[in-house]
Scaffold this motif. Structure first.
Motif, PDB file in Angstrom:
ATOM      1  N   LYS A 175     -32.680  19.390  10.825  1.00  0.00           N
ATOM      2  CA  LYS A 175     -33.643  18.361  10.458  1.00  0.00           C
ATOM      3  C   LYS A 175     -32.934  17.017  10.387  1.00  0.00           C
ATOM      4  O   LYS A 175     -31.932  16.871   9.672  1.00  0.00           O
ATOM      5  N   THR A 176     -33.429  16.040  11.135  1.00  0.00           N
ATOM      6  CA  THR A 176     -32.860  14.697  11.110  1.00  0.00           C
ATOM      7  C   THR A 176     -33.989  13.681  10.990  1.00  0.00           C
ATOM      8  O   THR A 176     -35.116  13.920  11.445  1.00  0.00           O
ATOM      9  N   TYR A 177     -33.677  12.545  10.382  1.00  0.00           N
ATOM     10  CA  TYR A 177     -34.674  11.478  10.270  1.00  0.00           C
ATOM     11  C   TYR A 177     -33.946  10.164  10.041  1.00  0.00           C
ATOM     12  O   TYR A 177     -32.963  10.098   9.297  1.00  0.00           O
ATOM     13  N   LEU A 178     -34.441   9.109  10.692  1.00  0.00           N
ATOM     14  CA  LEU A 178     -33.863   7.773  10.572  1.00  0.00           C
ATOM     15  C   LEU A 178     -35.010   6.778  10.457  1.00  0.00           C
ATOM     16  O   LEU A 178     -35.960   6.830  11.253  1.00  0.00           O
ATOM     17  N   VAL A 179     -34.925   5.885   9.480  1.00  0.00           N
ATOM     18  CA  VAL A 179     -35.995   4.924   9.259  1.00  0.00           C
ATOM     19  C   VAL A 179     -35.402   3.552   8.974  1.00  0.00           C
ATOM     20  O   VAL A 179     -34.349   3.440   8.331  1.00  0.00           O
ATOM     21  N   HIS A 180     -36.036   2.519   9.492  1.00  0.00           N
ATOM     22  CA  HIS A 180     -35.672   1.147   9.139  1.00  0.00           C
ATOM     23  C   HIS A 180     -36.616   0.716   8.024  1.00  0.00           C
ATOM     24  O   HIS A 180     -37.771   0.367   8.261  1.00  0.00           O
ATOM     25  N   ASP A 181     -36.098   0.742   6.795  1.00  0.00           N
ATOM     26  CA  ASP A 181     -36.919   0.621   5.599  1.00  0.00           C
ATOM     27  C   ASP A 181     -36.875  -0.814   5.083  1.00  0.00           C
ATOM     28  O   ASP A 181     -35.847  -1.281   4.584  1.00  0.00           O
ATOM     29  N   SER A 182     -37.999  -1.491   5.172  1.00  0.00           N
ATOM     30  CA  SER A 182     -38.082  -2.868   4.679  1.00  0.00           C
ATOM     31  C   SER A 182     -38.801  -2.954   3.338  1.00  0.00           C
ATOM     32  O   SER A 182     -39.150  -4.048   2.894  1.00  0.00           O
ATOM     33  N   GLY A 183     -39.014  -1.806   2.685  1.00  0.00           N
ATOM     34  CA  GLY A 183     -39.748  -1.789   1.426  1.00  0.00           C
ATOM     35  C   GLY A 183     -38.868  -1.476   0.229  1.00  0.00           C
ATOM     36  O   GLY A 183     -37.651  -1.694   0.241  1.00  0.00           O
ATOM     37  N   GLU A 184     -39.486  -0.937  -0.820  1.00  0.00           N
ATOM     38  CA  GLU A 184     -38.814  -0.612  -2.069  1.00  0.00           C
ATOM     39  C   GLU A 184     -39.169   0.812  -2.468  1.00  0.00           C
ATOM     40  O   GLU A 184     -40.265   1.300  -2.199  1.00  0.00           O
ATOM     41  N   ASP A 185     -38.232   1.479  -3.163  1.00  0.00           N
ATOM     42  CA  ASP A 185     -38.485   2.815  -3.704  1.00  0.00           C
ATOM     43  C   ASP A 185     -39.091   2.693  -5.093  1.00  0.00           C
ATOM     44  O   ASP A 185     -38.586   1.953  -5.947  1.00  0.00           O
ATOM     45  N   ARG A 186     -40.170   3.453  -5.319  1.00  0.00           N
ATOM     46  CA  ARG A 186     -40.770   3.563  -6.652  1.00  0.00           C
ATOM     47  C   ARG A 186     -40.744   5.038  -7.024  1.00  0.00           C
ATOM     48  O   ARG A 186     -41.532   5.823  -6.511  1.00  0.00           O
ATOM     49  N   LEU A 187     -39.849   5.398  -7.948  1.00  0.00           N
ATOM     50  CA  LEU A 187     -39.546   6.801  -8.203  1.00  0.00           C
ATOM     51  C   LEU A 187     -39.982   7.287  -9.573  1.00  0.00           C
ATOM     52  O   LEU A 187     -39.813   8.468  -9.876  1.00  0.00           O
ATOM     53  N   GLY A 188     -40.508   6.419 -10.428  1.00  0.00           N
ATOM     54  CA  GLY A 188     -40.903   6.871 -11.756  1.00  0.00           C
ATOM     55  C   GLY A 188     -41.508   5.748 -12.564  1.00  0.00           C
ATOM     56  O   GLY A 188     -41.690   4.623 -12.091  1.00  0.00           O
ATOM     57  N   ARG A 189     -41.819   6.050 -13.826  1.00  0.00           N
ATOM     58  CA  ARG A 189     -42.455   5.070 -14.702  1.00  0.00           C
ATOM     59  C   ARG A 189     -41.471   4.074 -15.303  1.00  0.00           C
ATOM     60  O   ARG A 189     -41.851   2.967 -15.694  1.00  0.00           O
ATOM     61  N   LEU A 190     -40.204   4.465 -15.428  1.00  0.00           N
ATOM     62  CA  LEU A 190     -39.206   3.567 -16.006  1.00  0.00           C
ATOM     63  C   LEU A 190     -38.919   2.405 -15.061  1.00  0.00           C
ATOM     64  O   LEU A 190     -38.923   2.568 -13.832  1.00  0.00           O
ATOM     65  N   ASP A 191     -38.640   1.238 -15.650  1.00  0.00           N
ATOM     66  CA  ASP A 191     -38.349   0.057 -14.829  1.00  0.00           C
ATOM     67  C   ASP A 191     -37.144   0.286 -13.932  1.00  0.00           C
ATOM     68  O   ASP A 191     -37.088  -0.224 -12.802  1.00  0.00           O
ATOM     69  N   SER A 192     -36.166   1.035 -14.454  1.00  0.00           N
ATOM     70  CA  SER A 192     -34.953   1.274 -13.676  1.00  0.00           C
ATOM     71  C   SER A 192     -35.204   2.162 -12.458  1.00  0.00           C
ATOM     72  O   SER A 192     -34.373   2.240 -11.563  1.00  0.00           O
ATOM     73  N   ARG A 193     -36.366   2.841 -12.438  1.00  0.00           N
ATOM     74  CA  ARG A 193     -36.708   3.738 -11.332  1.00  0.00           C
ATOM     75  C   ARG A 193     -37.728   3.111 -10.387  1.00  0.00           C
ATOM     76  O   ARG A 193     -38.235   3.785  -9.503  1.00  0.00           O
TER      77      ARG A 193
END
Length: 333
Positions: A176-194
């Protein structure tokens, strides 16, 4: 010669037909057709929701012997050669490829699936899967499934990857391989640090390979390799795999098993420096279950010895360890 025509091809064993609409359709022989400026779809509507568009198409109808079928009841498969192809959702092209060629049943085309959705993190998403061997004009080997993923996410960017599943009498595995040109942001949880985590490098991806090989004398070998570009990639882009599947590891595992005993050897390394990982260089073990002793006792044994190294970021602890468990249960009747 048919102008602005529709060619409908079907076979009794398939769920539905395939429609070829074109500005020009020519019958070259009893079982050969060519077409120009083509729309190919399994949708009978004139404006299909999902379709392949092509500059030229050549189709050859074949029976089980690879010859021209006497009628639709003998039609077994279609040989196709498609040039300058686009995948369209409605009238919008979302993917281009210079040539598609291969053989298949009429209802099966190189496009395996299309999925469209919208959410606040990725925006409007269009995810497609293609039969890679067909797109390269090759015949897929028996037991091998090659898939090309081609995606577009309005808030993140384009992504592509190759998945491969294979199996035979002596081995099986998954790539399994995947490559992405990511121009966005990760939102991983409710905490500000995430939330609102901006990747250090917009070019992100992963590569993983798992393989099991069966060897003579009751031995088997397992190989795993896993690489991630950054700590948040898997959780953000492959959330289900992150939550429910096994951890990402790089290892070699050998095992010999007969009757009620087994020897095994494990070497495990770390490719992703940002992960907490326990490496084993190596671990050797011996295991026995339900061994009769003098027709009076049943013996169980589970023992191992390891050279272990734990690393979390810049912190590292190394040393030797071992374990020995032996049990003699109650006497047998």
């Amino acid at each position: 010669l048919i102008l602005n025509g529709t060619l409908r091809m079907t076979a009794p064993q398939n769920e539905g037909p395939i429609f070829v609409r074109a500005e020009k359709i020519r019958q070259l022989s009893l079982n050969q057709f060519s077409a120009e400026k083509v729309k190919i779809s399994t949708d009978e509507f004139y404006k299909p929701q999902v379709s392949l568009r092509a500059q030229t198409v050549e189709l050859t109808a074949l029976n089980e012997k690879g010859e021209a079928p006497a009628g639709t009841e003998e039609l077994d498969r279609i040989k196709y050669d498609i040039r300058n192809t686009t995948a369209n959702v409605g009238e919008v092209p979302v993917f281009w490829w210079p040539r598609l060629a291969g053989e298949g049943t009429p209802a099966k085309v190189p496009l395996k699936s299309v999925h469209s959705s919208y959410d606040s993190d990725f925006g409007m998403s269009l995810e497609t899967e293609w039969k890679l061997a067909s797109m390269l004009g090759l015949t897929e080997p028996k037991g091998v499934d090659l898939t090309l993923r081609a995606d577009e996410f309005s808030k993140r960017g384009p992504g592509t990857g190759v998945d491969m599943d294979y199996t035979s009498e002596t081995n099986f595995g998954h790539l399994k391989t995947y490559l992405v040109h990511d121009s966005g942001e990760d939102r991983l949880g409710r905490l500000d640090s995430r939330n609102e985590i901006v990747p250090e490098d917009p070019l992100r991806g992963r590569a993983s390979w798992q393989h099991r090989q069966y060897l003579p004398h009751d031995w088997q070998a397992t190989f795993e390799i896993s690489y991630l570009s950054d700590p948040e990639f898997l959780e953000s882009w492959e959330e289900r795999e992150f939550e429910y599947e096994k951890e990402q590891e790089t290892l070699v595992y050998l095992k010999q098993q007969r009757d009620n005993w087994a020897f095994d050897f494990l070497n495990k390394w770390q490719l992703n420096d940002f992960d907490y990982t326990m490496t084993e260089l190596p671990t050797a073990g011996h295991h026995m279950a339900g061994q009769d002793l003098f027709e009076k006792f049943t013996y169980y044994h589970d023992g191992s010895i390891s050279r272990i190294r734990e690393r979390a970021g810049d912190r590292e602890v190394a040393g030797f360890g071992g374990r020995e468990d032996s049990v003699l249960p109650d006497m047998l009747d």
